[in-house]
Structures are given as structure tokens and as C-alpha cells.
Write an enzyme that holds these catalytic residues in place. Structure first.
Site, mmCIF file in Angstrom:
data_model
loop_
_atom_site.group_PDB
_atom_site.id
_atom_site.type_symbol
_atom_site.label_atom_id
_atom_site.label_comp_id
_atom_site.label_asym_id
_atom_site.label_seq_id
_atom_site.Cartn_x
_atom_site.Cartn_y
_atom_site.Cartn_z
ATOM 1 C CE1 TYR A 1 -29.612 0.023 -32.866
ATOM 2 C CE2 TYR A 1 -29.364 0.618 -30.558
ATOM 3 C CZ TYR A 1 -30.175 0.305 -31.631
ATOM 4 O OH TYR A 1 -31.541 0.273 -31.473
ATOM 5 C CB SER B 1 -32.042 4.164 -29.940
ATOM 6 O OG SER B 1 -31.332 3.677 -28.828
HETATM 7 P P1 NAD Z 1 -36.222 -6.851 -34.361
HETATM 8 O O1 NAD Z 1 -34.896 -7.486 -34.529
HETATM 9 O O2 NAD Z 1 -37.337 -7.629 -33.736
HETATM 10 O O3 NAD Z 1 -36.734 -6.278 -35.778
HETATM 11 C C1 NAD Z 1 -35.889 -5.739 -36.748
HETATM 12 C C2 NAD Z 1 -36.381 -6.201 -38.111
HETATM 13 O O4 NAD Z 1 -35.581 -5.565 -39.123
HETATM 14 C C3 NAD Z 1 -36.243 -7.716 -38.316
HETATM 15 O O5 NAD Z 1 -37.468 -8.294 -38.740
HETATM 16 C C4 NAD Z 1 -35.181 -7.852 -39.404
HETATM 17 O O6 NAD Z 1 -35.360 -8.975 -40.256
HETATM 18 C C5 NAD Z 1 -35.350 -6.535 -40.140
HETATM 19 N N1 NAD Z 1 -34.153 -6.200 -40.915
HETATM 20 C C6 NAD Z 1 -32.861 -6.325 -40.525
HETATM 21 N N2 NAD Z 1 -32.033 -5.978 -41.539
HETATM 22 C C7 NAD Z 1 -32.821 -5.595 -42.577
HETATM 23 C C8 NAD Z 1 -32.556 -5.136 -43.889
HETATM 24 N N3 NAD Z 1 -31.305 -4.976 -44.334
HETATM 25 N N4 NAD Z 1 -33.602 -4.832 -44.691
HETATM 26 C C9 NAD Z 1 -34.881 -5.011 -44.261
HETATM 27 N N5 NAD Z 1 -35.192 -5.458 -43.026
HETATM 28 C C10 NAD Z 1 -34.174 -5.741 -42.194
HETATM 29 O O7 NAD Z 1 -35.926 -5.533 -33.526
HETATM 30 P P2 NAD Z 1 -36.862 -4.393 -32.941
HETATM 31 O O8 NAD Z 1 -36.412 -4.164 -31.560
HETATM 32 O O9 NAD Z 1 -38.291 -4.656 -33.234
HETATM 33 O O10 NAD Z 1 -36.320 -3.155 -33.812
HETATM 34 C C11 NAD Z 1 -37.118 -2.242 -34.536
HETATM 35 C C12 NAD Z 1 -36.435 -0.883 -34.490
HETATM 36 O O11 NAD Z 1 -36.512 -0.343 -33.163
HETATM 37 C C13 NAD Z 1 -34.937 -0.908 -34.839
HETATM 38 O O12 NAD Z 1 -34.613 0.237 -35.594
HETATM 39 C C14 NAD Z 1 -34.278 -0.816 -33.481
HETATM 40 O O13 NAD Z 1 -32.985 -0.277 -33.577
HETATM 41 C C15 NAD Z 1 -35.241 0.108 -32.773
HETATM 42 N N6 NAD Z 1 -35.154 0.136 -31.319
HETATM 43 C C16 NAD Z 1 -35.329 -0.994 -30.582
HETATM 44 C C17 NAD Z 1 -35.252 -0.903 -29.194
HETATM 45 C C18 NAD Z 1 -35.439 -2.114 -28.309
HETATM 46 O O14 NAD Z 1 -35.244 -2.002 -27.110
HETATM 47 N N7 NAD Z 1 -35.800 -3.250 -28.846
HETATM 48 C C19 NAD Z 1 -35.003 0.311 -28.570
HETATM 49 C C20 NAD Z 1 -34.831 1.436 -29.362
HETATM 50 C C21 NAD Z 1 -34.919 1.338 -30.726
#
Ligand code: NAD
Length: 278
Positions: free
Chosen positions: A175, A162
Site C-alpha cells: 500500500y 496517502s
Molecule cells: P473504502 O473502503 O470505504 O472505499 C473504497 C471503495 O473502493 C469501496 O467502495 C470499494 O468497493 C471500492 N473498490 C475496491 N476495489 C475496487 C475495484 N477493483 N474497482 C472499483 N471499486 C473498487 O475506503 P476509503 O477510506 O473511503 O478509501 C478511498 C480512498 O482513500 C482509497 O484510495 C484509500 O486508499 C484512500 N485513503 C484512505 C485513507 C483513510 O484513512 N481511510 C487515508 C488515505 C487515503
């Protein structure tokens, strides 16, 4: 240079595959011939994604999995081996922030009490929850699935870091710290696995609106001050879309294109990380 993206018969395990980013990534890998194991604690979300991929002619199976429960992951590994075969590529997408590990204030001030939701008011459990989900939730699936990659050509791991890993954002110390640890772990593993043929890299997305950050970015339909600040600091002036993460992920995963790429973290951020704000 064979700029041919083809993952035919590759077995790809994706954690967090019911979420916004990893649903998209797994769908695109399936379109390129991969057999995709969709792991998520939210079984319904993973199953919906599997249905979509299978309807579109791809191969995907959903598994209920908790990335913080090693025994459960071992069980899921057995099922993936039985259903699809040995994993070639592991994408660690489960993660995110939580409102309980978020301070209300960007800055601590002399007038705030020790019970305020600045650094002093954060609960240990909430910090542990977010730190563990992002760091241990990346490390444990690697411990479980990378065993099946040892000595097999073309195997690799892709983590999701991130912008917080470069410079921490205000309000979300657990985070931020966890994503810095994910970037560090990516480099550590690239070295650790370099004699057994497993590459390890990461993508570092900028800002996308997804389930785990929606409440920080919008009050209903209205962008928060934080969302406006993010957009001012993103030179391209907009949020990213999940499909804009696919190209770099394909590149890192592909043995044709990236066989000597190991231990890198690619920012995909509309220029956020390059911009000082001036
Ligand atoms: P999201 O919330 O849409 O998806 C996250 C998924 O992880 C969900 O489906 C959730 O059910 C699952 N999850 C949560 N806890 C879990 C567990 N204990 N075991 C298995 N699955 C679990 O979020 P996203 O934005 O699609 O996130 C995906 C990745 O990208 C994450 O690592 C997030 O930190 C990272 N990220 C997101 C952004 C952003 O701007 N959205 C930016 C940088 C990094």
C-alpha cells in the site's frame, strides 16, 4: 476573486464511490450542481449512494465498475457518455489496503522464522492485489476517461494518495509503495497532459476510519495500539472525517480557483506529515 463553488452541469466520474470518502465527496459535488457517475465494484454501495443523492435533489447514476478491468471501464465509459455526457472531472478514489498484504510484525527480528508474517511471509498475490488496486486502479480509469477531456477547458483529474507516500507506515509495504507511485503518477500526468488542458492533482488524506483500515485501527470498539500511535502522532489528536476532505477537493477541481494549480498533492492530515513526533 469569484469564490463561488459551482459545478453545475459538470460531469464528474468518481471511482470507489460506494466507499466512505468518495460517497461523501460525490454527494457534495452533486449539491453543487454536478452530474455524478458513481463507479464501484460494489454495485449495491454505489447504488445506495446514488439513491441518497437523487433523493436530495441531485443527479447521480451508479455503475458497477472494476478499476482493474479496462474492457469493463470502456463499457462504463460508453454508458456515462450516453447517460450524462463527456467527463469533465475524474476522481480516482477506488483503493485501499488488505489484511493479506499486511505484516504482523512492525520489525523483523532475529528470532522470527522465514515463514513469519514479516516481510518474508507476504504472498506475491497479495502484494500484487494491493499494489495493482491502488496504482493500476488509478492509471486505467485515466487511460479510459481522460480521452474525453482532451482539449476541453476546465477538465482535471484528482487522485487520492496517502501519508504513506511521504514516509511509509510500518506493516503495509504494498500500500505504501502504491501510494508513493500514485503521487509520482500525479506529477507525471500533470506534465504529460499540460499541453492538452487537463490538470492533474491529488489529495493525501491523513487518518480516517473507513472500511479498508478498520481492522488495523479497532478490535471491535477498542482502539488498537496502532490507532493510539497514529493519534499520538497527529498533532490535532483525532481522526479526520470524510467531509474534511471536501474543501480541498473542490478547490483542486474548480477552474475558477485552481486553473494554474497542476501537479500538487495536498496533505489533509491534522498536521501528521509536519510532525516529527518530538
Ligand atoms: P473504502 O473502503 O470505504 O472505499 C473504497 C471503495 O473502493 C469501496 O467502495 C470499494 O468497493 C471500492 N473498490 C475496491 N476495489 C475496487 C475495484 N477493483 N474497482 C472499483 N471499486 C473498487 O475506503 P476509503 O477510506 O473511503 O478509501 C478511498 C480512498 O482513500 C482509497 O484510495 C484509500 O486508499 C484512500 N485513503 C484512505 C485513507 C483513510 O484513512 N481511510 C487515508 C488515505 C487515503
Amino acid at each position: 476573486m469569484p469564490f463561488n463553488i459551482d459545478f453545475t452541469d459538470k460531469v464528474i466520474v468518481v471511482t470507489g464511490a460506494g466507499g466512505v470518502i468518495c460517497a461523501k465527496i460525490s454527494q457534495e459535488f452533486a449539491k453543487k450542481g454536478a452530474k455524478v457517475a458513481l463507479l464501484d465494484i460494489n454495485e449495491e454501495a454505489a447504488q445506495n449512494n446514488a439513491n441518497q443523492i437523487n433523493e436530495d435533489g441531485g443527479i447521480a447514476i451508479a455503475y458497477k465498475a472494476n478499476v482493474l478491468d479496462k474492457e469493463n471501464l470502456e463499457e462504463v465509459r460508453k454508458c456515462v457518455l450516453r447517460d450524462l455526457g463527456k467527463v469533465d472531472i475524474l476522481i480516482n478514489g477506488a483503493g485501499g489496503n488488505n489484511p493479506k498484504a499486511t505484516t504482523e510484525n512492525e520489525f523483523h527480528e532475529t528470532y522470527l522464522t522465514e515463514n513469519s508474517t514479516s516481510i518474508f511471509g507476504l504472498e506475491k498475490n497479495s502484494i500484487e492485489f494491493v499494489f495493482n488496486l491502488n496504482f493500476l486502479g488509478t492509471l486505467l480509469p485515466i487511460q479510459v476517461f481522460a480521452k474525453d477531456m482532451i482539449g476541453r477547458k476546465g477538465t482535471n483529474i484528482i487522485n487520492i494518495s496517502s501519508m504513506n507516500a511521504y514516509t511509509p507506515l510500518t506493516k503495509i509495504p504494498a500500500y505504501s509503495g502504491a501510494k508513493a507511485a500514485v503521487s509520482n503518477l500525479t506529477q507525471w500526468l500533470a506534465v504529460h497532459f499540460s499541453h492538452v488542458g487537463i490538470r492533474c492533482n491529488a489529495i493525501a488524506p491523513g487518518f480516517l476510519v473507513t472500511n479498508q483500515n478498520r481492522n488495523l485501527l479497532f478490535n471491535g470498539e477498542i482502539p488498537t495500539e496502532r490507532a493510539k500511535k497514529i493519534l499520538r502522532n497527529t498533532p490535532m489528536g483525532r481522526f479526520g472525517e470524510a467531509d474534511e476532505l471536501v474543501g480541498a477537493t473542490f478547490f483542486l477541481a474548480s477552474e475558477n480557483l485552481a486553473s494554474f494549480v497542476n501537479g500538487v498533492i495536498i496533505p489533509i492530515d491534522g498536521g501528521f506529515n509536519a510532525y516529527s513526533g518530538v
